[in-house]
Scaffold this motif. Structure first.
Motif, PDB file in Angstrom:
ATOM      1  N   TRP A 166       1.103  -0.964   0.225  1.00  0.00           N
ATOM      2  CA  TRP A 166       0.075   0.258  -0.079  1.00  0.00           C
ATOM      3  C   TRP A 166       0.878   1.808   0.028  1.00  0.00           C
ATOM      4  O   TRP A 166       0.352   2.419  -0.881  1.00  0.00           O
ATOM      5  N   PRO A 167       1.806   1.791   0.644  1.00  0.00           N
ATOM      6  CA  PRO A 167       2.868   2.974   0.772  1.00  0.00           C
ATOM      7  C   PRO A 167       3.071   3.589  -0.918  1.00  0.00           C
ATOM      8  O   PRO A 167       2.880   4.388  -0.527  1.00  0.00           O
ATOM      9  N   GLU A 168       3.560   2.026  -1.358  1.00  0.00           N
ATOM     10  CA  GLU A 168       3.836   2.858  -2.461  1.00  0.00           C
ATOM     11  C   GLU A 168       2.815   2.718  -3.418  1.00  0.00           C
ATOM     12  O   GLU A 168       3.510   4.313  -3.993  1.00  0.00           O
ATOM     13  N   ARG A 169       1.360   3.258  -3.549  1.00  0.00           N
ATOM     14  CA  ARG A 169       0.354   3.829  -4.074  1.00  0.00           C
ATOM     15  C   ARG A 169      -0.102   5.125  -3.133  1.00  0.00           C
ATOM     16  O   ARG A 169      -1.312   5.258  -2.873  1.00  0.00           O
ATOM     17  N   LEU A 170       0.213   4.495  -1.642  1.00  0.00           N
ATOM     18  CA  LEU A 170      -1.125   6.115  -0.698  1.00  0.00           C
ATOM     19  C   LEU A 170      -0.266   7.197  -1.285  1.00  0.00           C
ATOM     20  O   LEU A 170      -1.879   7.772  -1.446  1.00  0.00           O
ATOM     21  N   ASP A 171       0.145   7.652  -1.243  1.00  0.00           N
ATOM     22  CA  ASP A 171       0.613   8.981  -1.960  1.00  0.00           C
ATOM     23  C   ASP A 171      -0.900   9.435  -2.991  1.00  0.00           C
ATOM     24  O   ASP A 171      -1.097  10.147  -3.181  1.00  0.00           O
ATOM     25  N   ALA A 172      -0.722   8.367  -3.696  1.00  0.00           N
ATOM     26  CA  ALA A 172      -1.309   8.983  -5.290  1.00  0.00           C
ATOM     27  C   ALA A 172      -2.420   8.851  -5.036  1.00  0.00           C
ATOM     28  O   ALA A 172      -3.903   9.294  -5.565  1.00  0.00           O
ATOM     29  N   VAL A 173      -3.489   7.739  -3.758  1.00  0.00           N
ATOM     30  CA  VAL A 173      -4.632   7.150  -4.133  1.00  0.00           C
ATOM     31  C   VAL A 173      -4.918   8.802  -3.005  1.00  0.00           C
ATOM     32  O   VAL A 173      -6.355   9.568  -3.078  1.00  0.00           O
ATOM     33  N   LEU A 174      -4.091   9.228  -1.799  1.00  0.00           N
ATOM     34  CA  LEU A 174      -4.583  10.591  -1.423  1.00  0.00           C
ATOM     35  C   LEU A 174      -4.525  11.865  -2.608  1.00  0.00           C
ATOM     36  O   LEU A 174      -5.882  12.417  -2.096  1.00  0.00           O
ATOM     37  N   SER A 175      -3.806  11.895  -2.880  1.00  0.00           N
ATOM     38  CA  SER A 175      -3.719  13.648  -4.076  1.00  0.00           C
ATOM     39  C   SER A 175      -5.275  13.044  -5.264  1.00  0.00           C
ATOM     40  O   SER A 175      -5.889  14.246  -5.141  1.00  0.00           O
ATOM     41  N   VAL A 201     -15.722  12.462  -1.232  1.00  0.00           N
ATOM     42  CA  VAL A 201     -13.922  12.237   0.106  1.00  0.00           C
ATOM     43  C   VAL A 201     -14.570  12.655   0.283  1.00  0.00           C
ATOM     44  O   VAL A 201     -13.602  11.798   1.751  1.00  0.00           O
ATOM     45  N   LEU A 202     -15.674  13.006   2.073  1.00  0.00           N
ATOM     46  CA  LEU A 202     -15.996  12.735   3.205  1.00  0.00           C
ATOM     47  C   LEU A 202     -15.574  12.143   3.294  1.00  0.00           C
ATOM     48  O   LEU A 202     -15.043  11.205   4.799  1.00  0.00           O
ATOM     49  N   ARG A 203     -16.440  10.517   2.913  1.00  0.00           N
ATOM     50  CA  ARG A 203     -16.371   9.035   3.350  1.00  0.00           C
ATOM     51  C   ARG A 203     -15.588   8.433   3.564  1.00  0.00           C
ATOM     52  O   ARG A 203     -15.341   7.803   4.297  1.00  0.00           O
ATOM     53  N   LEU A 204     -14.999   9.087   1.827  1.00  0.00           N
ATOM     54  CA  LEU A 204     -13.496   7.846   1.818  1.00  0.00           C
ATOM     55  C   LEU A 204     -12.605   7.994   2.535  1.00  0.00           C
ATOM     56  O   LEU A 204     -11.840   7.233   3.215  1.00  0.00           O
ATOM     57  N   SER A 205     -11.920   9.079   3.098  1.00  0.00           N
ATOM     58  CA  SER A 205     -10.843   9.817   3.628  1.00  0.00           C
ATOM     59  C   SER A 205     -11.331   9.130   5.252  1.00  0.00           C
ATOM     60  O   SER A 205     -10.433   9.027   5.613  1.00  0.00           O
ATOM     61  N   GLY A 206     -12.490   9.069   5.424  1.00  0.00           N
ATOM     62  CA  GLY A 206     -13.391   8.410   6.577  1.00  0.00           C
ATOM     63  C   GLY A 206     -13.213   7.129   7.045  1.00  0.00           C
ATOM     64  O   GLY A 206     -12.013   6.691   7.875  1.00  0.00           O
ATOM     65  N   LEU A 221      -5.538  14.495   5.954  1.00  0.00           N
ATOM     66  CA  LEU A 221      -6.766  13.952   4.783  1.00  0.00           C
ATOM     67  C   LEU A 221      -7.948  14.464   5.186  1.00  0.00           C
ATOM     68  O   LEU A 221      -8.854  15.183   4.833  1.00  0.00           O
ATOM     69  N   ALA A 222      -7.913  13.375   5.972  1.00  0.00           N
ATOM     70  CA  ALA A 222      -9.203  13.682   7.092  1.00  0.00           C
ATOM     71  C   ALA A 222      -9.855  14.302   7.647  1.00  0.00           C
ATOM     72  O   ALA A 222     -10.589  14.833   7.899  1.00  0.00           O
ATOM     73  N   ALA A 223      -8.805  15.303   8.104  1.00  0.00           N
ATOM     74  CA  ALA A 223      -9.491  15.996   9.343  1.00  0.00           C
ATOM     75  C   ALA A 223      -9.275  17.587   8.159  1.00  0.00           C
ATOM     76  O   ALA A 223     -10.174  17.471   8.382  1.00  0.00           O
ATOM     77  N   LEU A 224      -8.140  18.096   7.277  1.00  0.00           N
ATOM     78  CA  LEU A 224      -8.716  19.183   6.747  1.00  0.00           C
ATOM     79  C   LEU A 224     -10.375  18.893   5.754  1.00  0.00           C
ATOM     80  O   LEU A 224     -10.417  20.015   5.222  1.00  0.00           O
ATOM     81  N   VAL A 225     -10.193  17.676   5.239  1.00  0.00           N
ATOM     82  CA  VAL A 225     -11.838  17.725   4.300  1.00  0.00           C
ATOM     83  C   VAL A 225     -13.023  17.894   5.818  1.00  0.00           C
ATOM     84  O   VAL A 225     -13.822  19.114   5.127  1.00  0.00           O
ATOM     85  N   ARG A 226     -12.516  17.192   6.436  1.00  0.00           N
ATOM     86  CA  ARG A 226     -14.189  18.015   7.348  1.00  0.00           C
ATOM     87  C   ARG A 226     -13.990  19.328   7.791  1.00  0.00           C
ATOM     88  O   ARG A 226     -15.239  20.241   8.130  1.00  0.00           O
TER      89      ARG A 226
END
Length: 409
Positions: A166-175, A201-206, A221-226
């Motif tokens: 997951w780590p090698e994909r995570l930043d792209a997912v968050l972006s 995005v509110l749901r998926l970030s959670g 990311l979950a924090a800034l969306v909220r």
């Protein structure tokens, strides 16, 4: 149909292992729905579109003879796990996240992963994507086409990888989630194609925060969306005009989302691994502190942008940094910071740059130049609520310009 498109396309891609086929089949099903639903609208739009798209996908494969095993009877299929997923009233996160992770495969170029996901999973138009990534439409189309071909040629599996990968994909997912939310956020009235991304995005970030609770950037990311969504009730006035952040009434902000975001950001900070999204979330939190203090801490916000630009030296951050410096240290300081981008071709077609420049020029009393900048922003197709705001501010600048000129009878 736009609301259910991502769910149906995600499930089609998971079943047929072909992004182009999934998109084409959904488009064909949607076209058929425009005719069929006039006579008798279905009770469940998503289930109808899913069944119709599956039939069209199977038929397309049969005609192309790509895979012989797809040649089977087109009678109404028995319920499959994918069909049960689509028939559900509430979106199921697994399929959506699976396709986001697939499109974020490390075999793809970093600047392509988020764009491909937003195109396939979220259904954003190529024109909209080009604006979001500050490139031309042909360039964006070329990137997406190449990425789809690479996924198909490499036989990328349509499944979430093992946690170790997951780590090698995570930043792209968050972006991807970050850009999707930004596209929705710029439309204060939620009237354009990206509007559904706010809730999603509110749901998926959670969901990601629950799946990866030890990843500080996920929590950030979950924090800034909220934090951003907490301000949603204050973003329009009673006439449907966008209200800029500094003019919003903090009494209208949602305290539940503010508290939830603060908890996520605190947990993120405790991990001791600072990232760009944590700084972004801290900037949002600083703005929200006005609910307690009565004044935005612009000097602190400017310092946070200074820290952010060291991690993200892109034009978006530079424009926001210039605005914050203008608020903290005067319009001239903000204009000096913004002038560093004057020769950057990409900002000339980016509306926020012209809007920020217009605001700073107006603040500095340079009303004629401000009017020209407002006109440049208005030519770049702002959402209706923002258009009204820009027109309102341009009218104020015009009145100030006229009032400042001497008249002789």
């Amino acid at each position: 149909m736009a609301a259910v498109r991502p769910r149906v396309v995600a499930a089609l891609a998971a079943r047929f292992r072909d992004l182009d086929l999934a998109e084409d089949a959904f488009s064909d099903a949607a076209a058929a729905a425009l005719v069929a639903w006039r006579q008798q609208p279905p009770g469940d739009h998503a289930a109808w579109l899913w069944r119709a798209a599956v039939r069209r996908a199977i038929d397309a494969r049969r005609k192309a003879a790509v895979r012989r095993r797809a040649q089977h009877d087109l009678r109404q299929p028995e319920a499959t796990p994918e069909e049960l997923l689509i028939a559900a009233r509430e979106p199921i996160p697994d399929e959506r996240l699976r396709l986001i992770f697939v499109c974020s495969h490390p075999a793809l170029a970093p600047d392509t992963r988020a764009a491909l996901t937003l195109k396939v999973v979220c259904g954003l138009s190529t024109e909209r994507l080009a604006r979001a990534f500050l490139v031309s439409e042909p360039t964006m189309l070329q990137r997406i086409t190449r990425a789809k071909r690479k996924i198909q040629a490499a036989g990328v599996p349509f499944a979430i990888p093992e946690p170790a990968d997951w780590p090698e994909r995570l930043d792209a997912v968050l972006s991807t989630l970050e850009v999707a939310y930004a596209q929705a956020y710029e439309d204060a009235a939620l009237t354009e194609e990206a509007a559904p991304f706010t809730a999603e995005v509110l749901r998926l970030s959670g969901v990601l925060a629950e799946v990866l609770p030890q990843e500080p950037e996920v929590l950030a990311l979950a924090a800034l969306v909220r934090f951003a969504e907490a301000r949603r009730p204050a973003r329009l006035d009673r006439y449907g005009v966008m209200v800029p952040l500094e003019d919003q009434d903090p009494a209208l902000w949602r305290r539940d989302l503010m508290v939830e975001g603060a908890g996520l950001l605190e947990r993120s900070a405790e991990m001791g691994r600072l990232g760009a999204r944590q700084i972004l979330a801290a900037i949002h939190a600083a703005h929200l502190s006005r609910a307690e203090t009565g004044a935005a801490p612009w000097a602190e916000i400017a310092r946070l942008y200074d820290a952010l630009i060291a991690m993200r030296p892109d034009v978006v951050v530079q424009v926001n940094r210039a605005v914050s410096r203008g608020k903290a240290f005067g319009a001239d300081e903000g204009l000096r910071a913004l002038a560093q981008l004057a020769d950057e071709p990409r900002v000339q077609t980016w509306r926020p740059y012209h809007a920020a420049r217009a605001s700073l020029l107006n603040q500095a009393g340079e009303h004629e130049a401000a009017i020209q900048a407002f006109e440049a922003a208005l030519r770049l197709s702002p959402p209706q609520a923002e258009r009204r705001f820009l027109e309102q501010r341009m009218a104020e600048a015009t009145r100030s310009l006229r009032g400042g000129r001497a008249t002789f009878g």
